[in-house]
Design an enzyme around this catalytic site. Structure first.
Site, PDB file in Angstrom:
ATOM      1  N   ARG A  76       2.169  -6.380 -14.231  1.00 49.38           N
ATOM      2  CA  ARG A  76       2.118  -6.778 -15.638  1.00 49.38           C
ATOM      3  C   ARG A  76       3.468  -6.518 -16.300  1.00 49.38           C
ATOM      4  O   ARG A  76       4.035  -5.445 -16.169  1.00 49.38           O
ATOM      5  CB  ARG A  76       1.007  -6.007 -16.368  1.00 49.38           C
ATOM      6  CG  ARG A  76      -0.375  -6.537 -16.043  1.00 49.38           C
ATOM      7  CD  ARG A  76      -1.434  -5.687 -16.685  1.00 49.38           C
ATOM      8  NE  ARG A  76      -1.469  -4.336 -16.116  1.00 49.38           N
ATOM      9  CZ  ARG A  76      -2.202  -3.343 -16.607  1.00 49.38           C
ATOM     10  NH1 ARG A  76      -2.948  -3.530 -17.672  1.00 49.38           N
ATOM     11  NH2 ARG A  76      -2.193  -2.151 -16.031  1.00 49.38           N
TER      12      ARG A  76
ATOM     13  N   LYS B  48     -14.968  -6.491  -8.650  1.00 47.62           N
ATOM     14  CA  LYS B  48     -14.417  -5.143  -8.774  1.00 47.62           C
ATOM     15  C   LYS B  48     -15.460  -4.110  -8.334  1.00 47.62           C
ATOM     16  O   LYS B  48     -15.181  -3.196  -7.552  1.00 47.62           O
ATOM     17  CB  LYS B  48     -14.030  -4.923 -10.236  1.00 47.62           C
ATOM     18  CG  LYS B  48     -12.854  -4.002 -10.425  1.00 47.62           C
ATOM     19  CD  LYS B  48     -12.494  -3.881 -11.885  1.00 47.62           C
ATOM     20  CE  LYS B  48     -11.437  -4.882 -12.309  1.00 47.62           C
ATOM     21  NZ  LYS B  48     -11.112  -4.787 -13.739  1.00 47.62           N
TER      22      LYS B  48
ATOM     23  N   ARG C 116      -0.165   8.335 -15.465  1.00 47.41           N
ATOM     24  CA  ARG C 116       0.889   7.388 -15.080  1.00 47.41           C
ATOM     25  C   ARG C 116       0.440   6.686 -13.817  1.00 47.41           C
ATOM     26  O   ARG C 116      -0.085   7.324 -12.914  1.00 47.41           O
ATOM     27  CB  ARG C 116       2.193   8.145 -14.762  1.00 47.41           C
ATOM     28  CG  ARG C 116       2.781   8.914 -15.899  1.00 47.41           C
ATOM     29  CD  ARG C 116       3.701   9.995 -15.384  1.00 47.41           C
ATOM     30  NE  ARG C 116       2.979  10.989 -14.569  1.00 47.41           N
ATOM     31  CZ  ARG C 116       3.544  11.903 -13.789  1.00 47.41           C
ATOM     32  NH1 ARG C 116       4.858  11.959 -13.695  1.00 47.41           N
ATOM     33  NH2 ARG C 116       2.818  12.774 -13.107  1.00 47.41           N
TER      34      ARG C 116
ATOM     35  N   THR D 233      -6.593   3.107 -25.049  1.00 46.96           N
ATOM     36  CA  THR D 233      -5.543   3.237 -26.074  1.00 46.96           C
ATOM     37  C   THR D 233      -5.859   2.241 -27.184  1.00 46.96           C
ATOM     38  O   THR D 233      -5.883   1.029 -26.941  1.00 46.96           O
ATOM     39  CB  THR D 233      -4.178   2.906 -25.453  1.00 46.96           C
ATOM     40  OG1 THR D 233      -3.980   3.783 -24.344  1.00 46.96           O
ATOM     41  CG2 THR D 233      -3.053   3.086 -26.450  1.00 46.96           C
TER      42      THR D 233
ATOM     43  N   CYS E 168       1.349  -0.873 -20.280  1.00 48.38           N
ATOM     44  CA  CYS E 168       1.157   0.119 -21.347  1.00 48.38           C
ATOM     45  C   CYS E 168       2.284   0.148 -22.367  1.00 48.38           C
ATOM     46  O   CYS E 168       2.093  -0.248 -23.509  1.00 48.38           O
ATOM     47  CB  CYS E 168       0.966   1.503 -20.739  1.00 48.38           C
ATOM     48  SG  CYS E 168      -0.429   1.561 -19.604  1.00 48.38           S
TER      49      CYS E 168
ATOM     50  N   LYS F 184       6.980  -0.820 -11.439  1.00 45.73           N
ATOM     51  CA  LYS F 184       7.578   0.456 -11.046  1.00 45.73           C
ATOM     52  C   LYS F 184       7.131   0.776  -9.626  1.00 45.73           C
ATOM     53  O   LYS F 184       6.169   0.174  -9.136  1.00 45.73           O
ATOM     54  CB  LYS F 184       7.218   1.561 -12.029  1.00 45.73           C
ATOM     55  CG  LYS F 184       5.761   2.020 -11.968  1.00 45.73           C
ATOM     56  CD  LYS F 184       5.600   3.185 -12.911  1.00 45.73           C
ATOM     57  CE  LYS F 184       4.437   4.043 -12.589  1.00 45.73           C
ATOM     58  NZ  LYS F 184       4.269   5.171 -13.498  1.00 45.73           N
TER      59      LYS F 184
END
Ligand code: UGA
Length: 439
Positions: free
Chosen positions: A334, A35, A151, A121, A264, A327
């Protein structure tokens, strides 16, 4: 300011580059060498509109670098914790091991006067626990909780132009010091008049989980209405339009369809329920179990609808699945409802081909038993039914006339209520959607 960002996934990489864009000198730290290497070479490990450009600008400015060595974070005034909190295997609760490891690694280099800022979170109570750890080990160092609401697909915009800033602060003078540091970090955003909500730790942590729970509830509400529409012959899209005009309700997040997925909403509502249980307040959130149930039922219903359209049997039927990402404008798969449905169709005997403009590599890696095609046309070749399961612009804008020439049977299932029903039916397609009458 000198800033470190620990955890360079979705949230952290965008945050690090955005902080450099604001003029800070930033080091992004991650344990994953690939990464770090990819980000340093301007090759982000995920697809996000606008991020490549932001990353290039920030690297070119010389204000952003990435490293696997947390020692590089030494001397930064503010250290952001942006690691993931996935769902624990076999449980509802969040897996806190990455947050704990990040905090512990920072303790090695933290100095008095520096601020650790949690953005992940987390279950309510985490900040208080970490705050004690920080001040216990490094007296004079501080901790704040500053949740993130970005988002996927809009991550750059949401990070540079957030609709609010939430600061969860310790009490008293420490809180004032922490607030001043955060205001300095976000100076251009603060000066723009962005609303700020200053709270204690617990409220800040809950703002995030409450917001995601509300969004999930809104989606499941309209999907529950879709179930009723299916039972009564009513139309959920028109219903959403009509109730959405009431600005107390609002039209956003009232798109009925396959429901929510991603990294999420599903895990956040579950972790919230688990935490409420630990706190003895589980009754307060039992409704979220129903929100989850409604959401999962949509996937089952989609498979049933496909079977119905395919004359009662999936065996040997060729099905094109358009969309693999959870989406549009994302390569994140995921808990993707689209892939979940594709796999169920295949397990039940259909010959499934999945396509997606951005998520194919990820999908191939995680779902090796599925078949994939690079384009919608190839996926739909001689198909008995086409399922649109992620509403990418490319699929919304397909020309039903030309597209109709590649399939065997003109049957389309609009899993996201995203297609122009009239145009598709006019081109001779049988149109089916969740929560709407057959067209
Ligand atoms: C969500 C929240 O929207 C962000 O505010 C939050 O910061 C983020 O989680 C996070 O916790 O990090 P995201 O997971 O990127 O963001 O995705 P959303 O745009 O919320 O969509 C979630 C799912 O709901 C998608 O599968 C989408 O297709 C579905 N959805 C969304 C619907 O089914 N109907 C709708 O009307 C809207």
């Amino acid at each position: 300011m000198r800033i470190s960002v620990v955890g360079c996934g979705y949230l952290g990489a965008v945050h690090a580059a955005a902080m450099a864009e604001l003029g800070h000198e930033v080091v992004g730290v991650d344990v994953d060498e690939r990464k770090v290497d990819g980000l340093s070479r301007r090759r982000p490990p995920f697809y996000e509109p606008g991020f490549d450009e932001l990353l290039s600008r920030s690297l070119e400015s010389g204000r952003l670098r990435f490293s696997t060595d947390v020692g590089e974070a030494a001397g930064a005034q503010v250290h952001f914790v942006c690691v993931g909190t996935p769902q624990r295997r076999g449980e509802y609760a969040a897996d806190m091991r990455y947050v704990d490891a990040a905090a512990e690694s920072l303790l090695e280099i933290l100095e008095p006067g520096q601020l650790v800022v949690g953005k992940s979170t987390v279950p309510v109570g985490t900040a208080a626990r970490l705050g004690e750890m920080v001040t216990g080990k490094v007296p004079g160092a501080l901790l704040a909780w500053n949740p993130e609401f970005l988002r996927e697909g809009f991550a750059v915009q949401d990070t540079l132009h957030p609709d609010r800033l939430v600061y969860g602060l310790p009490a008293g003078a420490d809180g004032e010091t922490a607030r001043a540091l955060l205001d300095e970090v976000y100076a251009p955003i603060v000066e723009r008049g962005t609303p700020q909500v200053v709270t204690d730790y617990a409220t800040a942590e809950m703002v995030k989980t409450a917001a995601n729970s509300f969004l999930a509830t809104k989606i499941s509400f309209i999907n529950a209405m879709a179930e009723l529409c299916e039972a009564t012959g009513a139309d959920v899209k028109l219903l959403a339009d009509a109730i959405g005009y009431d600005d107390r309700i609002g039209r956003k997040f009232l798109n009925a369809g396959l429901g929510f997925g991603g990294g999420c909403l599903p895990k956040d509502i579950r972790a919230f329920m688990a935490r409420a249980g630990e706190l003895g307040a589980d009754q307060a959130l039992t409704f979220l179990k129903e929100v989850d149930n409604i959401n999962m039922r949509r996937r089952i219903r989609m498979v049933e609808l496909a079977r119905e359209v395919l004359d009662g049997s999936l065996l040997g039927k060729r099905v094109a699945v358009l969309g693999a990402a959870f989406k549009p404008d994302s390569d994140d798969i995921r808990d993707s409802p689209a892939l979940n449905v594709a796999a169920q169709l295949q397990l039940q005997g259909a010959v499934v081909c999945v396509t997606d403009p951005a998520a194919l590599d990820n999908a191939r890696r995680e779902w090796p038993h599925l078949d994939f095609c690079p384009t919608a046309e190839e996926a739909a070749e001689r198909a008995d039914a086409v399922l649109v399961l992620t509403e990418w612009k490319q699929y919304r804008e397909l020309d039903p006339v030309t597209f109709g020439r590649v399939v065997r049977q003109k049957r389309v299932l609009d899993g996201r209520n995203a297609l122009d029903r009239e145009a598709w039916t006019a081109a001779g397609w049988t149109y089916r959607a969740l929560g709407r009458r057959a067209g």
